[in-house]
Motif scaffolding. Structure first.
Motif, PDB file in Angstrom:
ATOM      1  N   VAL A   1       5.234 -13.150  -1.393  1.00  0.00           N
ATOM      2  CA  VAL A   1       6.002 -12.848  -0.181  1.00  0.00           C
ATOM      3  C   VAL A   1       5.267 -11.750   0.575  1.00  0.00           C
ATOM      4  O   VAL A   1       4.875 -10.736  -0.016  1.00  0.00           O
ATOM      5  CB  VAL A   1       7.431 -12.395  -0.519  1.00  0.00           C
ATOM      6  CG1 VAL A   1       8.213 -12.108   0.759  1.00  0.00           C
ATOM      7  CG2 VAL A   1       8.146 -13.448  -1.363  1.00  0.00           C
ATOM      8  N   LEU A   2       5.109 -11.955   1.881  1.00  0.00           N
ATOM      9  CA  LEU A   2       4.458 -10.959   2.729  1.00  0.00           C
ATOM     10  C   LEU A   2       5.402 -10.583   3.867  1.00  0.00           C
ATOM     11  O   LEU A   2       5.842 -11.452   4.628  1.00  0.00           O
ATOM     12  CB  LEU A   2       3.154 -11.512   3.307  1.00  0.00           C
ATOM     13  CG  LEU A   2       2.423 -10.620   4.320  1.00  0.00           C
ATOM     14  CD1 LEU A   2       1.934  -9.338   3.655  1.00  0.00           C
ATOM     15  CD2 LEU A   2       1.266 -11.371   4.968  1.00  0.00           C
ATOM     16  N   VAL A   3       5.727  -9.303   3.967  1.00  0.00           N
ATOM     17  CA  VAL A   3       6.534  -8.826   5.097  1.00  0.00           C
ATOM     18  C   VAL A   3       5.667  -7.884   5.925  1.00  0.00           C
ATOM     19  O   VAL A   3       4.909  -7.074   5.372  1.00  0.00           O
ATOM     20  CB  VAL A   3       7.823  -8.120   4.619  1.00  0.00           C
ATOM     21  CG1 VAL A   3       8.732  -9.109   3.910  1.00  0.00           C
ATOM     22  CG2 VAL A   3       7.526  -6.944   3.701  1.00  0.00           C
ATOM     23  N   HIS A   4       5.779  -7.995   7.239  1.00  0.00           N
ATOM     24  CA  HIS A   4       4.932  -7.194   8.112  1.00  0.00           C
ATOM     25  C   HIS A   4       5.768  -6.642   9.269  1.00  0.00           C
ATOM     26  O   HIS A   4       6.835  -7.155   9.599  1.00  0.00           O
ATOM     27  CB  HIS A   4       3.750  -8.020   8.634  1.00  0.00           C
ATOM     28  CG  HIS A   4       4.160  -9.241   9.398  1.00  0.00           C
ATOM     29  ND1 HIS A   4       4.232  -9.288  10.775  1.00  0.00           N
ATOM     30  CD2 HIS A   4       4.544 -10.485   8.976  1.00  0.00           C
ATOM     31  CE1 HIS A   4       4.620 -10.491  11.162  1.00  0.00           C
ATOM     32  NE2 HIS A   4       4.820 -11.230  10.084  1.00  0.00           N
ATOM     33  N   GLY A   5       5.270  -5.594   9.856  1.00  0.00           N
ATOM     34  CA  GLY A   5       5.968  -4.943  10.960  1.00  0.00           C
ATOM     35  C   GLY A   5       5.452  -3.533  11.165  1.00  0.00           C
ATOM     36  O   GLY A   5       4.673  -3.010  10.356  1.00  0.00           O
ATOM     37  N   LYS A   6       5.879  -2.929  12.237  1.00  0.00           N
ATOM     38  CA  LYS A   6       5.428  -1.580  12.558  1.00  0.00           C
ATOM     39  C   LYS A   6       5.903  -0.582  11.505  1.00  0.00           C
ATOM     40  O   LYS A   6       6.893  -0.836  10.808  1.00  0.00           O
ATOM     41  CB  LYS A   6       5.957  -1.171  13.941  1.00  0.00           C
ATOM     42  CG  LYS A   6       5.411  -2.019  15.090  1.00  0.00           C
ATOM     43  CD  LYS A   6       6.002  -1.556  16.402  1.00  0.00           C
ATOM     44  CE  LYS A   6       5.456  -2.398  17.563  1.00  0.00           C
ATOM     45  NZ  LYS A   6       6.007  -1.959  18.874  1.00  0.00           N
TER      46      LYS A   6
ATOM     47  N   THR B   1      -0.704  -8.563  10.534  1.00  0.00           N
ATOM     48  CA  THR B   1      -1.413  -9.643   9.838  1.00  0.00           C
ATOM     49  C   THR B   1      -2.767  -9.934  10.465  1.00  0.00           C
ATOM     50  O   THR B   1      -3.527 -10.747   9.927  1.00  0.00           O
ATOM     51  CB  THR B   1      -0.558 -10.927   9.866  1.00  0.00           C
ATOM     52  OG1 THR B   1      -0.320 -11.302  11.231  1.00  0.00           O
ATOM     53  CG2 THR B   1       0.768 -10.723   9.158  1.00  0.00           C
ATOM     54  N   GLU B   2      -3.071  -9.264  11.568  1.00  0.00           N
ATOM     55  CA  GLU B   2      -4.308  -9.574  12.287  1.00  0.00           C
ATOM     56  C   GLU B   2      -5.551  -9.203  11.491  1.00  0.00           C
ATOM     57  O   GLU B   2      -6.592  -9.843  11.626  1.00  0.00           O
ATOM     58  CB  GLU B   2      -4.321  -8.853  13.634  1.00  0.00           C
ATOM     59  CG  GLU B   2      -3.225  -9.332  14.591  1.00  0.00           C
ATOM     60  CD  GLU B   2      -3.220  -8.550  15.896  1.00  0.00           C
ATOM     61  OE1 GLU B   2      -4.058  -7.624  16.030  1.00  0.00           O
ATOM     62  OE2 GLU B   2      -2.395  -8.872  16.761  1.00  0.00           O
TER      63      GLU B   2
END
Length: 400
Positions: free
Chosen positions: A266-271, A376-377
């Protein structure tokens, strides 16, 4: 019928060790006659049994028939050390040996105790913590097993037993030579071998240790982060219900996937400040720990040296700031590190499943990997391919 032979001079080191055993509660083990065992010897080892019987009879007859001694001296010589030794050897042959472990058992878990930490180029703190985890697991299993059915020790061609009703804990058991213990209910053997300076080597052997290990490792969390590495319990500052509704809904999806899949990433991303790290801790504490998962929190340096322990059935790995770890290999920064390849192998399972050990514990492991990143970039495109990361979600609400 009982025989008791030591054959040592008073005050010798060996005799002192025997006295130490007796003083600490050990008692000589008296072999008991068994008609069934004797019948097996008569049926399958007839020639050897006959020869040993004739040798013993000849030795006793020779002692009784000496002409240069009085009859009463010959009779007294029957109870001499040499004659008693020959009689005991024969008695040991016609009676069954004390129970010993079945070394064909598939599941074996070992540890040295106490674990000592050496910091050098060949021994990093991560090694110490993983060894400490194994020591804790073995000791917790022994605590779950409780009082054994039998405790024996073989020393100087003689077996001793420790009265189980006097057993308190393993630290108080005097170990001079190899000690064996057995739990018939769980069909588990323990072997203890002494080392120098009071250290010991514990070996658990059974047909199936997994249920006991799962209970023993419940609620354990391991931080692998250089000199901050330690074994403890996972802490969560926030509850899952304190997160926004959309994240709670995503958490329900993650929980269902954990139940349905043997391996999940599981991958969670955000500021920064959107609660990604807090969410992984909440999921670990409220969902994964309750399902029996052992939690590993890895920093970037630990990734390169971590292989999931094979004796654990359920493992959760938490990796924060994965975008600084699994960077695009086309970038100049990533070309100076192999961490991207390592985490990809970890997600594939190929890193630690490419070679199967021919001994020790082997089981079908369940692996959950929780990763966070700001964007994710910068991630390597291979990270986001189907089959590596199963679930992704963006955290958009400022949480902290």
């Amino acid at each position: 019928m009982e025989f008791d032979y030591f054959g040592q001079h008073e005050g010798s080191p060996v005799n002192n060790n025997r006295q130490s055993l007796l003083a600490s509660g050990w008692r000589p083990f008296h072999r008991e006659f068994d008609w069934k065992f004797l019948g097996q010897l008569m049926l399958h080892d007839t020639q050897e049994l006959t020869q040993k019987s004739l040798n013993l009879a000849s030795s006793i007859a020779e002692t009784l028939g000496r002409n240069n001694y009085a009859w009463w001296a010959n009779l007294l010589n029957i109870v001499s050390e040499n004659t008693r030794y020959e009689v005991e050897k024969f008695w040991n042959y016609i009676t069954p040996d004390p129970l010993t472990p079945d070394y064909r058992y598939k599941d074996v878990l070992n540890t040295d105790t106490p674990i000592t930490q050496f910091v050098s180029r060949n021994s990093i703190p991560i090694d110490y913590v993983l060894n400490r985890l194994q020591e804790i697991t073995v000791m917790r299993v022994l605590k779950l097993l409780g009082r054994p059915d039998v405790i024996t020790q073989y020393y100087l061609e003689r077996s001793f037993y420790f009265p189980v009703e006097k057993f308190v804990n393993w630290e108080r058991i005097d170990v001079i030579n190899t000690v064996y213990a057995y739990w018939s209910k769980d069909d588990v053997w323990l072997q203890i071998d002494p080392y120098d300076r009071g250290r010991r080597h514990y070996s658990l052997m059974a047909k199936n240790l997994s249920p006991l290990i799962n209970k023993a490792t419940y609620d354990l969390a391991i931080m692998l982060s250089g000199y901050q590495s330690r074994v403890g319990k996972v802490q969560s500052q926030f509850m899952i219900r304190s997160f926004p509704e959309d994240i709670q809904h995503f958490t329900d999806i993650v929980q269902q996937a954990v139940l349905n899949q043997n391996q999940l990433a599981v991958l969670v991303h955000g500021k920064p400040g959107t609660g990604k790290t807090a969410w992984t801790q909440a999921v670990a504490k409220e969902i994964l720990v309750s399902l029996g998962f052992v939690i590993f929190i890895l920093d970037h340096d630990a990734i390169a040296n971590f292989v999931p322990p094979t004796y654990l059935e359920r493992i959760c790995i938490i990796i924060n700031e994965a975008d600084n770890l699994a960077q695009d290999r086309a970038s100049e920064v990533a070309q100076h590190s192999n961490k991207t390849e390592h985490i990809l192998s970890l997600l594939d399972g190929t890193l630690y499943q490419s070679v199967v050990e021919d001994s020790g514990m082997q089981m079908q492991q369940r692996l959950v990997v929780l990763m966070t990143c700001n964007t994710t970039e910068r991630l390597d495109p291979a990270m986001l391919r189907k089959g590596r990361v199963d679930l992704m979600y963006e955290f958009t609400h400022l949480f902290i």
